[in-house]
Design a protein around this motif. Structure first.
Motif, PDB file in Angstrom:
ATOM      1  N   MET A 119      32.958  47.930 -28.268  1.00 30.43           N
ATOM      2  CA  MET A 119      32.627  48.649 -29.490  1.00 30.43           C
ATOM      3  C   MET A 119      31.278  49.322 -29.307  1.00 30.43           C
ATOM      4  SD  MET A 119      32.214  47.096 -33.274  1.00 30.43           S
ATOM      5  CE  MET A 119      31.434  48.057 -34.514  1.00 30.43           C
ATOM      6  N   ARG A 120      31.205  50.564 -29.726  1.00 26.60           N
ATOM      7  CA  ARG A 120      29.937  51.270 -29.604  1.00 26.60           C
ATOM      8  C   ARG A 120      28.992  50.829 -30.720  1.00 26.60           C
ATOM      9  NH1 ARG A 120      33.433  55.346 -31.796  1.00 26.60           N
ATOM     10  NH2 ARG A 120      32.648  55.962 -33.824  1.00 26.60           N
ATOM     11  N   ASN A 121      27.733  51.071 -30.531  1.00 19.80           N
ATOM     12  CA  ASN A 121      26.720  50.715 -31.522  1.00 19.80           C
ATOM     13  C   ASN A 121      26.475  51.930 -32.411  1.00 19.80           C
ATOM     14  OD1 ASN A 121      24.577  49.919 -33.035  1.00 19.80           O
ATOM     15  ND2 ASN A 121      23.222  49.498 -31.324  1.00 19.80           N
ATOM     16  N   ASP A 122      26.929  51.852 -33.671  1.00 20.13           N
ATOM     17  CA  ASP A 122      26.757  52.949 -34.612  1.00 20.13           C
ATOM     18  C   ASP A 122      25.602  52.720 -35.580  1.00 20.13           C
ATOM     19  OD1 ASP A 122      28.782  54.502 -33.600  1.00 20.13           O
ATOM     20  OD2 ASP A 122      30.295  53.732 -34.982  1.00 20.13           O
ATOM     21  N   THR A 123      24.710  51.808 -35.250  1.00 18.95           N
ATOM     22  CA  THR A 123      23.609  51.466 -36.144  1.00 18.95           C
ATOM     23  C   THR A 123      22.825  52.689 -36.589  1.00 18.95           C
ATOM     24  OG1 THR A 123      23.418  49.291 -35.150  1.00 18.95           O
ATOM     25  CG2 THR A 123      21.498  50.094 -36.350  1.00 18.95           C
ATOM     26  N   ASP A 124      22.560  53.604 -35.671  1.00 18.00           N
ATOM     27  CA  ASP A 124      21.741  54.773 -35.994  1.00 18.00           C
ATOM     28  C   ASP A 124      22.471  55.802 -36.844  1.00 18.00           C
ATOM     29  OD1 ASP A 124      19.594  53.709 -34.636  1.00 18.00           O
ATOM     30  OD2 ASP A 124      20.174  54.635 -32.742  1.00 18.00           O
ATOM     31  N   ARG A 125      23.758  55.610 -37.068  1.00 17.47           N
ATOM     32  CA  ARG A 125      24.520  56.549 -37.887  1.00 17.47           C
ATOM     33  C   ARG A 125      24.300  56.323 -39.379  1.00 17.47           C
ATOM     34  NH1 ARG A 125      28.744  59.411 -35.225  1.00 17.47           N
ATOM     35  NH2 ARG A 125      28.855  58.809 -33.048  1.00 17.47           N
ATOM     36  N   TRP A 126      23.751  55.170 -39.761  1.00 22.51           N
ATOM     37  CA  TRP A 126      23.501  54.895 -41.184  1.00 22.51           C
ATOM     38  C   TRP A 126      22.169  55.496 -41.574  1.00 22.51           C
ATOM     39  CZ3 TRP A 126      27.442  53.519 -43.850  1.00 22.51           C
ATOM     40  CH2 TRP A 126      28.422  52.734 -43.290  1.00 22.51           C
ATOM     41  N   ALA A 127      22.238  56.550 -42.343  1.00 27.28           N
ATOM     42  CA  ALA A 127      21.004  57.167 -42.821  1.00 27.28           C
ATOM     43  C   ALA A 127      20.375  56.238 -43.860  1.00 27.28           C
ATOM     44  CB  ALA A 127      21.318  58.520 -43.453  1.00 27.28           C
ATOM     45  N   ALA A 128      19.077  56.355 -44.019  1.00 29.99           N
ATOM     46  CA  ALA A 128      18.394  55.567 -45.041  1.00 29.99           C
ATOM     47  C   ALA A 128      19.012  55.883 -46.400  1.00 29.99           C
ATOM     48  CB  ALA A 128      16.912  55.898 -45.053  1.00 29.99           C
ATOM     49  N   THR A 129      19.065  54.887 -47.250  1.00 32.34           N
ATOM     50  CA  THR A 129      19.626  55.060 -48.581  1.00 32.34           C
ATOM     51  C   THR A 129      18.942  56.228 -49.272  1.00 32.34           C
ATOM     52  OG1 THR A 129      20.021  52.698 -48.686  1.00 32.34           O
ATOM     53  CG2 THR A 129      20.063  53.881 -50.758  1.00 32.34           C
ATOM     54  N   THR A 130      19.742  57.140 -49.815  1.00 28.34           N
ATOM     55  CA  THR A 130      19.180  58.334 -50.433  1.00 28.34           C
ATOM     56  C   THR A 130      18.634  58.061 -51.830  1.00 28.34           C
ATOM     57  OG1 THR A 130      21.367  58.954 -51.230  1.00 28.34           O
ATOM     58  CG2 THR A 130      20.654  59.908 -49.128  1.00 28.34           C
ATOM     59  N   VAL A 131      19.010  56.945 -52.410  1.00 23.66           N
ATOM     60  CA  VAL A 131      18.524  56.599 -53.740  1.00 23.66           C
ATOM     61  C   VAL A 131      17.163  55.936 -53.592  1.00 23.66           C
ATOM     62  CG1 VAL A 131      18.957  55.186 -55.772  1.00 23.66           C
ATOM     63  CG2 VAL A 131      20.851  56.279 -54.586  1.00 23.66           C
ATOM     64  N   GLY A 132      16.180  56.438 -54.327  1.00 20.49           N
ATOM     65  CA  GLY A 132      14.870  55.828 -54.286  1.00 20.49           C
ATOM     66  C   GLY A 132      14.883  54.473 -54.981  1.00 20.49           C
ATOM     67  N   GLN A 133      13.812  53.751 -54.825  1.00 19.76           N
ATOM     68  CA  GLN A 133      13.696  52.449 -55.480  1.00 19.76           C
ATOM     69  C   GLN A 133      13.867  52.622 -56.979  1.00 19.76           C
ATOM     70  OE1 GLN A 133      13.294  49.256 -54.346  1.00 19.76           O
ATOM     71  NE2 GLN A 133      13.337  48.556 -56.450  1.00 19.76           N
TER      72      GLN A 133
ATOM     73  N   PHE B 150      22.944  44.953 -31.521  1.00 15.85           N
ATOM     74  CA  PHE B 150      24.097  45.360 -32.300  1.00 15.85           C
ATOM     75  C   PHE B 150      25.127  46.002 -31.395  1.00 15.85           C
ATOM     76  CE2 PHE B 150      20.466  45.430 -35.226  1.00 15.85           C
ATOM     77  CZ  PHE B 150      20.915  44.485 -36.128  1.00 15.85           C
ATOM     78  N   GLY B 151      26.352  46.079 -31.875  1.00 23.96           N
ATOM     79  CA  GLY B 151      27.455  46.604 -31.088  1.00 23.96           C
ATOM     80  C   GLY B 151      28.374  45.457 -30.718  1.00 23.96           C
ATOM     81  N   TRP B 152      29.069  45.617 -29.610  1.00 28.07           N
ATOM     82  CA  TRP B 152      30.015  44.594 -29.173  1.00 28.07           C
ATOM     83  C   TRP B 152      29.292  43.504 -28.402  1.00 28.07           C
ATOM     84  CZ3 TRP B 152      34.462  42.751 -30.404  1.00 28.07           C
ATOM     85  CH2 TRP B 152      35.123  41.890 -29.547  1.00 28.07           C
TER      86      TRP B 152
ATOM     87  N   SER C 111      27.105  44.784 -36.620  1.00 26.81           N
ATOM     88  CA  SER C 111      26.568  46.053 -37.118  1.00 26.81           C
ATOM     89  C   SER C 111      25.441  45.810 -38.104  1.00 26.81           C
ATOM     90  CB  SER C 111      27.666  46.861 -37.826  1.00 26.81           C
ATOM     91  OG  SER C 111      28.735  47.124 -36.952  1.00 26.81           O
ATOM     92  N   GLN C 112      24.357  46.527 -37.935  1.00 26.68           N
ATOM     93  CA  GLN C 112      23.233  46.488 -38.874  1.00 26.68           C
ATOM     94  C   GLN C 112      23.655  47.266 -40.122  1.00 26.68           C
ATOM     95  OE1 GLN C 112      20.761  45.975 -40.955  1.00 26.68           O
ATOM     96  NE2 GLN C 112      19.386  45.505 -39.276  1.00 26.68           N
TER      97      GLN C 112
END
Length: 176
Positions: free
Chosen positions: A1-15, A84-86, A95-96
């Motif tokens: 399994m590839r590591n897709d951790t960097d594909r998750w952008a930071a949450t766009t909703v502010g605090q 992270f990954g396999w 996955s993170q």
């Protein structure tokens, strides 16, 4: 399994500031380490040094625990798993997800009635899984620390809309 951790952008909703209504308080939780582990349950739990995962209506206590999503998938809370990954040794996909899920704590005597507006959810009907469809949103929901507190993990892209729906339901239930 590839590591897709960097594909998750930071949450766009502010605090989000805590919101209080008659009978319930909503709090946006940030900085919570969330790791999705897929594979044999015993291996997944062993990886985070736990023996069990909570489902519905189990109550999470402490800063480190695992939530059951399916028989072969848990969401580990409060664990920094490192790689992270396999993981070939353990036979696990790791996955993170700290940016993948927004987290909301819902507390107060009206918390459960608010959740019940959008799904069939009863403490008398247990389930090994904490995953629920609520008003069309896929949520992970479980009790947190006490009888009138719940934690919701919401896909980050839906956090703004789910927060709005929670607010509207809180106003309807609480009358404010």
């Amino acid at each position: 399994m590839r590591n897709d951790t960097d594909r998750w952008a930071a949450t766009t909703v502010g605090q989000k500031a805590p919101a209080s209504f008659a009978g319930v308080t909503m709090s946006h939780v940030t900085g919570l380490e969330q790791t999705l582990i897929s594979g044999p349950r015993a291996a997944a739990l062993s990886h985070v040094q736990l023996t069990s995962a909570i489902g519905w209506p189990d109550c999470a206590t402490g800063e480190r625990y695992a939530v059951s999503l399916r028989r072969d998938r848990v969401l580990a809370i409060g664990f920094a798993c490192g790689r992270f990954g396999w993981n070939d040794e353990a036979g696990l996909a790791i996955s993170q997800m700290s940016q993948g899920y927004g987290v909301v704590d819902l507390t107060g005597p009206d918390a459960l009635p608010i959740l019940q507006t959008g799904t069939e959810l009863s403490p008398k009907t247990p389930s090994a899984s904490a995953v629920r469809l609520w008003h069309g949103y896929d949520l992970i929901v479980y009790a947190l620390g006490h009888n009138d507190g719940f934690r919701l993990h919401i896909p980050a892209a839906l956090l703004e809309a789910a927060w709005d729906m929670l607010s509207r339901q809180a106003k309807l239930i609480g009358g404010s």
